[in-house]
Each structure stands twice: as C-alpha cells, then as structure tokens.
Motif scaffolding. Structure first.
Motif, PDB file in Angstrom:
ATOM      1  N   PHE A 120       0.753  -1.297   0.034  1.00 49.53           N
ATOM      2  CA  PHE A 120       0.050  -0.034   0.062  1.00 49.53           C
ATOM      3  C   PHE A 120       0.842   1.164   0.201  1.00 49.53           C
ATOM      4  O   PHE A 120       0.385   2.368   0.166  1.00 49.53           O
ATOM      5  N   ALA A 121       2.033   1.249  -0.085  1.00 46.95           N
ATOM      6  CA  ALA A 121       2.956   2.181  -0.213  1.00 46.95           C
ATOM      7  C   ALA A 121       2.957   3.103   0.780  1.00 46.95           C
ATOM      8  O   ALA A 121       2.796   4.195   0.880  1.00 46.95           O
ATOM      9  N   LEU A 122       2.988   2.574   1.986  1.00 47.46           N
ATOM     10  CA  LEU A 122       3.009   3.039   3.298  1.00 47.46           C
ATOM     11  C   LEU A 122       4.125   3.209   4.001  1.00 47.46           C
ATOM     12  O   LEU A 122       5.226   2.714   3.835  1.00 47.46           O
ATOM     13  N   GLY A 123       4.589   4.447   4.746  1.00 49.35           N
ATOM     14  CA  GLY A 123       5.875   4.708   5.089  1.00 49.35           C
ATOM     15  C   GLY A 123       5.900   4.526   6.484  1.00 49.35           C
ATOM     16  O   GLY A 123       4.956   3.908   7.356  1.00 49.35           O
ATOM     17  N   ILE A 167      -7.727  -2.319   5.484  1.00 50.89           N
ATOM     18  CA  ILE A 167      -8.667  -3.003   6.377  1.00 50.89           C
ATOM     19  C   ILE A 167      -9.085  -4.143   5.969  1.00 50.89           C
ATOM     20  O   ILE A 167      -9.073  -5.348   6.246  1.00 50.89           O
ATOM     21  N   GLU A 168      -9.585  -3.885   4.699  1.00 50.61           N
ATOM     22  CA  GLU A 168     -10.277  -5.180   4.009  1.00 50.61           C
ATOM     23  C   GLU A 168      -9.400  -6.388   3.834  1.00 50.61           C
ATOM     24  O   GLU A 168      -9.445  -7.484   4.104  1.00 50.61           O
ATOM     25  N   TRP A 169      -8.024  -5.926   3.163  1.00 47.21           N
ATOM     26  CA  TRP A 169      -6.864  -6.921   3.076  1.00 47.21           C
ATOM     27  C   TRP A 169      -6.662  -7.318   4.468  1.00 47.21           C
ATOM     28  O   TRP A 169      -6.284  -8.742   4.345  1.00 47.21           O
ATOM     29  N   LEU A 234     -17.045  -6.578   2.728  1.00 48.62           N
ATOM     30  CA  LEU A 234     -16.624  -7.858   3.674  1.00 48.62           C
ATOM     31  C   LEU A 234     -18.084  -8.751   3.720  1.00 48.62           C
ATOM     32  O   LEU A 234     -17.913  -9.926   4.444  1.00 48.62           O
ATOM     33  N   GLY A 235     -19.213  -8.069   3.830  1.00 47.31           N
ATOM     34  CA  GLY A 235     -20.344  -8.657   4.526  1.00 47.31           C
ATOM     35  C   GLY A 235     -20.476  -8.902   5.926  1.00 47.31           C
ATOM     36  O   GLY A 235     -21.010  -9.792   6.438  1.00 47.31           O
ATOM     37  N   LEU A 236     -19.984  -7.854   6.568  1.00 48.48           N
ATOM     38  CA  LEU A 236     -20.028  -7.737   7.985  1.00 48.48           C
ATOM     39  C   LEU A 236     -21.188  -6.836   8.745  1.00 48.48           C
ATOM     40  O   LEU A 236     -21.445  -6.105   8.233  1.00 48.48           O
TER      41      LEU A 236
END
Length: 265
Positions: A120-123, A167-169, A234-236
C-alpha cells in the motif's frame, strides 16, 4: 532491537501491571453484572471500534470490545488510530521490534508491517508513533490476546478510500484482527454531545459512511468511515456495544467527550 516505549503509561492508563489488571477486572465485574444479553459476551469478532481516552473515562467502553476481540484468538492485531500530536500526510506503519506496555512487551509483526508498506506504499514516520490513540489499546490486547503480535498504523491527512482497502486486506486473513480507535464529540454540553454522537452511532449501526458527514465529530472519523466501507464490502454486520460520555465518570455535564464501542461480525 528497537522498542516503541510507552509514552502515556501513568497518564491515560495505570503505569503498573497490578493496577491495570485490577481496573480491567472491575470493568468485567460490572459488565457481567449488568449485561442485558449474556450471550453477547460469547461473541467472536475480528474487527472493533474503541475509544482512546483515559481508562477512568472510556476504559469500560473499550474493554467490552477488546474482550470480544479476545474471543477470536487472532494471532496479530492491527491497531489503527488518528495522529493527535504531529501533522502526517497519509498513514504511517510502525517498524519497531517490540511495543512496550506495563504488562510486558508485545512483539511487533515486522513481516506484516513490511507487507503493508510494500502493498500500500505506506511509510514509517517515527514521530507519529508517540500516539495515545493507539497506545491505550495495547494493554487490552496484551490482556485478552497475550500471544498476539501487533502492528500500529497512525494516520493523518488520509482518505477513507485509501484506508478501507488496507482494512479489507487485513481482515481477509482469518488470523488477523483490526482495532479502529476513535473518540466522539469533544467538549459540548451533554445534550449537544448526545445529539452529535447519535449521528455517529446511527452511521455505524446502518453501515452508512455517508451518515458520518451529517454531523459526526469523531476525531477518528476517517478510520471509522474506512471500517464501514470495508465491513460493507466484506459482508460484516455491526453490533453496537457501549456508549457513554465523560460525564458518567466525572459528573460534569457542561463539557463532555463521547465514547462508543462496536464490533463487526
């Protein structure tokens, strides 16, 4: 070996293991005596929304959700909260080895942290991680999931649309849990606070991100909106667990802060 030192122990929550254990034991005693649906305490969830004020104000509300998260037995927990101290563009992932708590250090899932950074290209912005919104969750995790690893994500100027896929991942892995940290309205009188907070509660209960834009003043609204988007995809289903304000502890109804917890099942 790098350690994320506890920054607000002794301020937002007790600085000793014995005091934390006593406080959580008290919360659970009150919960078990007053819960209207005892079966709720058997709920298994891997995604929760929790508050992040001092334990004397919001600890009971947070404890309900963390206790249910503990039922899941997940092996790692991603704790996601807003940056209060420093300006931050996007989201930072903690890249430490250990996370210090009075109950003992929690290992950081470095593999997961690196995967998040790459995918996700997060630092990693170290100064963003002296953050109470995430730190106050760690003693709960150490209590209810003592073998779990953690990853801390702190966001600033971020889009819910960018955070939701993260979050989904995370939740597609059955061994991973997600904690979304937020308080609700700040420093209104009790009537105004409850009116504003009801918008946040309705948005969560309806899984409606658009409702949040109609007056919800949660400091972690970005994370909440991202969680609602992910939950829908996600169907939650949402389960509201607890709502209260600082007035429940202080008795002062003139300037209150609102707190809620919720689970997604």
């Amino acid at each position: 070996m790098t350690i994320r030192k506890a920054a607000v122990a002794g301020q937002f929550y007790p600085g000793s293991a014995e005091e934390i254990k006593a406080m959580l034991s008290h919360f659970n005693k009150v919960l078990e005596e007053h819960v209207q649906r005892p079966e709720l305490l058997q709920t298994k969830t891997r995604a929760v929304i929790v508050p992040h004020a001092g334990y004397i104000y919001s600890g009971f509300t947070a404890n309900v959700a963390h206790r249910l998260l503990g039922n899941s037995g997940v092996k790692r927990v991603a704790v996601i909260g807003p940056s209060h101290r420093v300006y931050l563009a996007g989201t930072s992932v903690s890249d430490y080895d250990l996370y210090e708590t009075p109950l003992g250090d929690i290992p950081v899932d470095r593999v997961l942290a690196q995967e998040l950074m790459g995918k996700f290209a997060l630092g990693f912005v170290p100064e963003a991680h002296h953050e109470h919104s995430t730190e106050v969750q760690m003693p709960f995790i150490k209590t209810y999931l003592p073998e779990a690893r953690v990853v801390e994500l702190v966001y600033g100027d971020e889009s819910p649309g960018n955070l939701a896929p993260v979050i989904e991942w995370l939740l597609k892995d059955p061994d991973t849990g997600v904690v979304i940290s937020t308080d609700l309205s700040h420093y209104y009188d009790i009537e105004k606070a409850k009116a504003l907070d009801s918008i946040c509660l309705d948005a969560v209960s309806k899984l409606d991100p658009r409702e949040l834009q109609r007056g919800c003043e949660a400091c972690g609204k970005i994370g909440v909106e991202a969680m609602l988007i992910a939950a829908k995809n996600l169907g939650l289903e949402p389960v509201l667990l607890d709502y209260r304000t600082s007035a429940d502890a202080s008795g002062d109804t003139s300037q209150v802060v609102g707190y809620m917890s919720a689970a997604f099942v």
